[in-house]
Scaffold this motif. Sequence first.
Motif, mmCIF file in Angstrom:
data_model
loop_
_atom_site.group_PDB
_atom_site.id
_atom_site.type_symbol
_atom_site.label_atom_id
_atom_site.label_comp_id
_atom_site.label_asym_id
_atom_site.label_seq_id
_atom_site.Cartn_x
_atom_site.Cartn_y
_atom_site.Cartn_z
ATOM 1 N N TYR A 149 12.573 -3.359 -9.736
ATOM 2 C CA TYR A 149 11.370 -3.684 -8.998
ATOM 3 C C TYR A 149 11.062 -5.162 -9.146
ATOM 4 C CZ TYR A 149 6.479 -3.854 -7.653
ATOM 5 O OH TYR A 149 5.298 -4.179 -7.052
ATOM 6 N N SER A 150 10.901 -5.833 -8.032
ATOM 7 C CA SER A 150 10.628 -7.275 -8.094
ATOM 8 C C SER A 150 9.493 -7.703 -7.176
ATOM 9 C CB SER A 150 11.903 -8.060 -7.765
ATOM 10 O OG SER A 150 12.377 -7.704 -6.477
ATOM 11 N N GLY A 151 8.696 -6.762 -6.712
ATOM 12 C CA GLY A 151 7.503 -7.117 -5.956
ATOM 13 C C GLY A 151 7.737 -7.557 -4.531
ATOM 14 N N THR A 152 8.804 -7.067 -3.896
ATOM 15 C CA THR A 152 9.046 -7.418 -2.495
ATOM 16 C C THR A 152 8.070 -6.649 -1.600
ATOM 17 O OG1 THR A 152 10.653 -5.660 -2.138
ATOM 18 C CG2 THR A 152 11.507 -7.786 -2.966
ATOM 19 N N PRO A 153 7.887 -7.097 -0.354
ATOM 20 C CA PRO A 153 6.998 -6.369 0.553
ATOM 21 C C PRO A 153 7.393 -4.898 0.728
ATOM 22 C CG PRO A 153 7.456 -8.533 1.444
ATOM 23 C CD PRO A 153 8.353 -8.362 0.234
ATOM 24 N N ASP A 154 8.689 -4.634 0.869
ATOM 25 C CA ASP A 154 9.133 -3.239 1.018
ATOM 26 C C ASP A 154 8.805 -2.420 -0.220
ATOM 27 O OD1 ASP A 154 10.089 -3.745 3.549
ATOM 28 O OD2 ASP A 154 12.194 -3.914 2.933
ATOM 29 N N GLU A 155 8.958 -3.000 -1.393
ATOM 30 C CA GLU A 155 8.643 -2.273 -2.629
ATOM 31 C C GLU A 155 7.146 -1.990 -2.734
ATOM 32 O OE1 GLU A 155 12.210 -3.711 -5.599
ATOM 33 O OE2 GLU A 155 10.501 -5.049 -5.286
ATOM 34 N N ILE A 156 6.326 -2.951 -2.382
ATOM 35 C CA ILE A 156 4.870 -2.737 -2.395
ATOM 36 C C ILE A 156 4.509 -1.591 -1.464
ATOM 37 C CG2 ILE A 156 2.649 -3.752 -1.678
ATOM 38 C CD1 ILE A 156 3.545 -4.950 -4.298
ATOM 39 N N THR A 157 5.115 -1.568 -0.274
ATOM 40 C CA THR A 157 4.821 -0.520 0.708
ATOM 41 C C THR A 157 5.408 0.827 0.293
ATOM 42 O OG1 THR A 157 4.753 -2.148 2.491
ATOM 43 C CG2 THR A 157 5.105 0.151 3.132
ATOM 44 N N ASP A 158 6.701 0.838 -0.037
ATOM 45 C CA ASP A 158 7.413 2.105 -0.273
ATOM 46 C C ASP A 158 7.211 2.701 -1.660
ATOM 47 O OD1 ASP A 158 8.404 1.808 2.292
ATOM 48 O OD2 ASP A 158 10.322 0.967 1.628
ATOM 49 N N ARG A 159 6.888 1.875 -2.642
ATOM 50 C CA ARG A 159 6.778 2.380 -4.010
ATOM 51 C C ARG A 159 5.351 2.388 -4.548
ATOM 52 N NH1 ARG A 159 11.960 -0.242 -7.113
ATOM 53 N NH2 ARG A 159 13.524 0.387 -5.588
ATOM 54 N N PHE A 160 4.437 1.787 -3.806
ATOM 55 C CA PHE A 160 3.053 1.772 -4.273
ATOM 56 C C PHE A 160 2.114 2.338 -3.211
ATOM 57 C CE2 PHE A 160 -1.122 0.046 -5.113
ATOM 58 C CZ PHE A 160 -1.251 0.194 -6.485
ATOM 59 N N LEU A 161 1.950 1.605 -2.124
ATOM 60 C CA LEU A 161 0.955 1.988 -1.121
ATOM 61 C C LEU A 161 1.245 3.349 -0.501
ATOM 62 C CD1 LEU A 161 0.423 -1.478 0.578
ATOM 63 C CD2 LEU A 161 -1.179 -0.245 -0.912
ATOM 64 N N LYS A 162 2.505 3.687 -0.327
ATOM 65 C CA LYS A 162 2.884 4.971 0.256
ATOM 66 C C LYS A 162 2.317 6.151 -0.551
ATOM 67 C CE LYS A 162 7.171 7.537 1.153
ATOM 68 N NZ LYS A 162 8.638 7.391 1.141
ATOM 69 N N PHE A 163 2.203 5.974 -1.865
ATOM 70 C CA PHE A 163 1.776 7.051 -2.744
ATOM 71 C C PHE A 163 0.324 6.922 -3.213
ATOM 72 C CE2 PHE A 163 6.357 6.569 -3.257
ATOM 73 C CZ PHE A 163 6.771 7.836 -2.885
ATOM 74 N N GLY A 196 1.526 -8.213 -12.796
ATOM 75 C CA GLY A 196 2.459 -8.214 -13.919
ATOM 76 C C GLY A 196 3.666 -9.066 -13.606
ATOM 77 N N ASN A 197 4.547 -9.225 -14.575
ATOM 78 C CA ASN A 197 5.680 -10.131 -14.388
ATOM 79 C C ASN A 197 6.612 -9.684 -13.266
ATOM 80 O OD1 ASN A 197 6.417 -8.036 -16.334
ATOM 81 N ND2 ASN A 197 8.310 -9.177 -16.640
ATOM 82 N N HIS A 198 6.756 -8.392 -13.013
ATOM 83 C CA HIS A 198 7.662 -7.947 -11.951
ATOM 84 C C HIS A 198 7.147 -8.334 -10.573
ATOM 85 C CE1 HIS A 198 10.714 -5.592 -14.160
ATOM 86 N NE2 HIS A 198 9.755 -5.577 -15.078
ATOM 87 N N GLU A 199 5.838 -8.292 -10.360
ATOM 88 C CA GLU A 199 5.283 -8.725 -9.075
ATOM 89 C C GLU A 199 5.556 -10.208 -8.837
ATOM 90 O OE1 GLU A 199 3.685 -4.966 -9.973
ATOM 91 O OE2 GLU A 199 3.632 -6.728 -11.234
ATOM 92 N N MET A 200 5.712 -10.953 -9.905
ATOM 93 C CA MET A 200 5.898 -12.401 -9.786
ATOM 94 C C MET A 200 7.365 -12.813 -9.675
ATOM 95 S SD MET A 200 2.849 -13.251 -9.517
ATOM 96 C CE MET A 200 3.037 -15.011 -9.443
ATOM 97 N N TYR A 201 8.298 -11.877 -9.848
ATOM 98 C CA TYR A 201 9.725 -12.218 -9.709
ATOM 99 C C TYR A 201 10.026 -12.805 -8.333
ATOM 100 C CZ TYR A 201 10.973 -9.694 -14.020
ATOM 101 O OH TYR A 201 11.091 -9.281 -15.313
ATOM 102 N N THR A 202 9.300 -12.380 -7.325
ATOM 103 C CA THR A 202 9.490 -12.901 -5.972
ATOM 104 C C THR A 202 8.343 -13.830 -5.572
ATOM 105 O OG1 THR A 202 8.486 -10.876 -5.117
ATOM 106 C CG2 THR A 202 10.897 -10.968 -5.178
ATOM 107 N N GLY A 203 7.682 -14.395 -6.560
ATOM 108 C CA GLY A 203 6.617 -15.352 -6.298
ATOM 109 C C GLY A 203 5.251 -14.735 -6.069
#
Length: 178
Positions: A1-15, A29-36
Amino acid sequence: YSGTPDEITDRFLKFWPNVPNSISRSLNGNHEMYTGGHAYFGELLPKLNQSSSYFAFQNDFWILAALDSAYTQPFGGQEGNLNQQQVDWLTRIVANAGDRKVVLFSHHQPFSLLDPAQGPLLVKWLLPLLTSGKIYAWYWGHEHRCVLYDQHPDFGFRGRCVGHGGFPQARPDLSGAT
């Protein structure tokens, strides 16, 4: 997990439940910041109607204050760091707490039984608040463990690492730890 838009949508907001008239918040957290942090700040926070990556809730007895300890990391900073704006904000909250107990939440920890290098920046930023004895407890999640600490001998708060995110991990031998 690196905080990409698809991850935010598919792994967080979807649920995430969409409950009318409720308030939801997200702690950086640090993983959200891996992609800035672009998806975290540009997509997740607006979906939650959250204006900042740090926030607080209070009632008559408690203040729950969440700090963003990851924001400075991709910009040449170190993990587990804060900035003056957050420290000033938290100082005002604690100064106006009255009889409420203050509980901090952050991704990074102020200390670690398993990694002594963790935490000195957070402690340095918050030392006046910690030595005041006005912080009742602190919960963090950076280490992928669940660790309950005794009351801190110098600062008096109760520390809890609640960061086990489902990673399989053997239980370390802590028999020689102090």
